[in-house]
Write a protein that holds these residues in place. Structure first.
Motif, short mmCIF file in Angstrom:
data_model
loop_
_atom_site.label_atom_id
_atom_site.label_comp_id
_atom_site.label_asym_id
_atom_site.label_seq_id
_atom_site.Cartn_x
_atom_site.Cartn_y
_atom_site.Cartn_z
N GLN A 78 1.31 7.82 -18.88
CA GLN A 78 1.47 8.60 -17.66
C GLN A 78 2.90 8.50 -17.12
N LYS A 79 3.46 7.33 -17.17
CA LYS A 79 4.85 7.17 -16.72
C LYS A 79 5.79 8.04 -17.54
N ARG A 80 5.59 8.08 -18.84
CA ARG A 80 6.42 8.94 -19.70
C ARG A 80 6.20 10.41 -19.36
N ASN A 81 4.95 10.82 -19.26
CA ASN A 81 4.63 12.23 -19.02
C ASN A 81 5.17 12.73 -17.69
N TYR A 82 5.14 11.87 -16.68
CA TYR A 82 5.56 12.27 -15.34
C TYR A 82 6.98 11.81 -15.01
N GLY A 83 7.67 11.26 -15.99
CA GLY A 83 9.06 10.86 -15.78
C GLY A 83 9.22 9.83 -14.68
N VAL A 84 8.30 8.88 -14.60
CA VAL A 84 8.34 7.86 -13.54
C VAL A 84 9.34 6.78 -13.92
N GLU A 85 10.40 6.67 -13.15
CA GLU A 85 11.41 5.64 -13.38
C GLU A 85 11.35 4.52 -12.34
N GLU A 86 10.54 4.75 -11.32
CA GLU A 86 10.45 3.78 -10.22
C GLU A 86 9.09 3.95 -9.56
N GLU A 87 8.37 2.84 -9.37
CA GLU A 87 7.09 2.88 -8.69
C GLU A 87 7.28 2.54 -7.21
N SER A 88 6.18 2.57 -6.47
CA SER A 88 6.25 2.34 -5.03
C SER A 88 6.63 0.90 -4.69
N ASP A 89 7.32 0.76 -3.58
CA ASP A 89 7.54 -0.55 -2.98
C ASP A 89 7.31 -0.42 -1.47
N ILE A 90 6.12 0.05 -1.12
CA ILE A 90 5.79 0.27 0.29
C ILE A 90 5.78 -1.04 1.06
N HIS A 91 5.19 -2.07 0.47
CA HIS A 91 5.14 -3.36 1.15
C HIS A 91 6.54 -3.89 1.43
N GLY A 92 7.43 -3.77 0.45
CA GLY A 92 8.80 -4.22 0.64
C GLY A 92 9.53 -3.42 1.69
N SER A 93 9.32 -2.10 1.69
CA SER A 93 9.96 -1.24 2.69
C SER A 93 9.49 -1.60 4.10
N LEU A 94 8.18 -1.78 4.26
CA LEU A 94 7.65 -2.12 5.57
C LEU A 94 8.15 -3.49 6.03
N GLU A 95 8.24 -4.43 5.10
CA GLU A 95 8.72 -5.78 5.45
C GLU A 95 10.14 -5.73 6.01
N LYS A 96 10.98 -4.88 5.44
CA LYS A 96 12.35 -4.75 5.92
C LYS A 96 12.39 -4.22 7.36
N LEU A 97 11.33 -3.51 7.75
CA LEU A 97 11.24 -2.97 9.11
C LEU A 97 10.48 -3.89 10.05
N GLY A 98 10.09 -5.06 9.54
CA GLY A 98 9.32 -6.00 10.35
C GLY A 98 7.88 -5.61 10.51
N LEU A 99 7.35 -4.83 9.56
CA LEU A 99 5.98 -4.35 9.61
C LEU A 99 5.21 -4.78 8.36
N SER A 100 3.91 -4.61 8.41
CA SER A 100 3.06 -4.86 7.25
C SER A 100 2.12 -3.67 7.08
N ALA A 101 1.50 -3.59 5.92
CA ALA A 101 0.55 -2.51 5.66
C ALA A 101 -0.62 -2.55 6.62
N GLU A 102 -0.96 -3.74 7.13
CA GLU A 102 -2.06 -3.87 8.08
C GLU A 102 -1.74 -3.21 9.42
N GLU A 103 -0.46 -2.96 9.68
CA GLU A 103 -0.06 -2.38 10.96
C GLU A 103 0.05 -0.86 10.93
N ILE A 104 -0.26 -0.25 9.79
CA ILE A 104 -0.30 1.22 9.73
C ILE A 104 -1.60 1.69 10.37
N ASP A 105 -1.48 2.56 11.37
CA ASP A 105 -2.63 3.03 12.12
C ASP A 105 -3.27 4.28 11.53
N ILE A 106 -2.43 5.18 10.99
CA ILE A 106 -2.87 6.50 10.56
C ILE A 106 -2.13 6.88 9.29
N VAL A 107 -2.82 7.50 8.35
CA VAL A 107 -2.19 8.08 7.16
C VAL A 107 -2.59 9.55 7.09
#
Length: 280
Positions: A78-107
């Motif tokens: 799937q990574k080859r077929n969809y040209g995926v060179e980078e996967e998600s780092d949502i937890h890391g991004s939120l941590e840099k903002l002082g947040l966690s995934a548990e603090e997301i209220d709405i998606v």
């Protein structure tokens, strides 16, 4: 991470991963000599498409638009077929903002194709668990029903791994829904039968997320629709209606997939008058 502040509303683009999809498929019947002037293409005829969720912080809520392609969910094929060179780092991004995934209220999910919905769940032993355990997830009723019972065409993009663990967290709507004051979702169809767009009004400013009706700035022309669209004439109709209205109101267009612009404003001749570009 790039940010946009509009009044009391702030947007931060998180690291949700990247795909490289066939340029011909992404621009449908538009000839390559035309679309390649508007958007970069590589030697494999692929274009870069980010999958970066938008974190909206507004009215005391932490809101995500889309969820990224997830982490450790795609096979090597799937990574080859969809040209995926980078996967998600949502937890890391939120941590840099002082947040966690548990603090997301709405998606807010404009639709539930794998490149938007894979970040909703994450591996947990032999199964999956919600990535955002305390969030309410919004999607159109049509989209949610097709996610659970895909047809012969859509089963390649609607995966049970992305919905089974979150089914008790999903709130659906029919034509439109006001999530919080000034933030509305509208069912459009087109790209998928249940596709929706998002509009936010903050003071005198308006922001619009056209999602995959207009995945990049290069898709501004109503006739430039994707070969992936299930109902291309619906896409054209909805783009004509919503894009013109948004430009007339000097709206911000905000993007999930665009590898060049995070957000922009156009004048009535479609010249860019304001912008947030992706840092590369």
């Amino acid at each position: 991470m790039e940010q946009l502040q509009v009044g009391s509303l702030s947007i931060t683009w998180l690291r949700g991963g990247v795909t490289h999809m066939d340029g011909g498929a992404m621009f449908g019947v538009v000839p390559k000599p035309l679309w390649s002037k508007r958007y970069p293409v590589n030697e494999k005829n692929q274009i870069e498409l980010r999958t970066d969720p938008l974190l909206i912080q507004w009215q005391g809520k932490n809101i995500l638009i889309e969820s990224g392609i997830g982490k450790d969910k795609l096979s090597e094929k799937q990574k080859r077929n969809y040209g995926v060179e980078e996967e998600s780092d949502i937890h890391g991004s939120l941590e840099k903002l002082g947040l966690s995934a548990e603090e997301i209220d709405i998606v807010l999910m404009t639709h539930l194709h794998f490149d938007h919905a894979s970040g909703l769940t994450e591996p947990d032993g032999d199964g999956y668990k919600p990535t955002f355990p305390n969030a309410v997830i919004y999607a159109s009723e049509v989209e949610w029903n097709e996610m659970k019972e895909p047809n012969i065409r859509s089963k390649n993009t609607y995966w049970k791994e992305n919905w089974e663990a979150i089914q008790n967290k999903v709130h659906t709507f029919k034509e439109s829904y006001e999530v919080i004051p000034g933030l509305n979702m509208y069912h459009t169809g087109g790209h998928s039968d249940g596709h929706a767009i998002i509009i936010m009004n903050e003071g005198e400013e308006r922001l619009i997320h056209m999602a995959d009706l207009m995945p990049t700035h290069a898709h501004q022309n109503p006739l430039w629709v994707l070969a992936y669209d299930d109902y291309p004439m619906t896409s054209i109709y909805e783009k004509e209606k919503w894009v013109k209205d948004a430009v007339d109101q000097n709206s911000w267009f905000i993007f999930y997939h665009d590898a060049i612009y995070r957000a922009l404003k156009w004048d009535k001749e479609y010249n860019v008058t304001n912008e947030v570009k992706r840092n590369v």
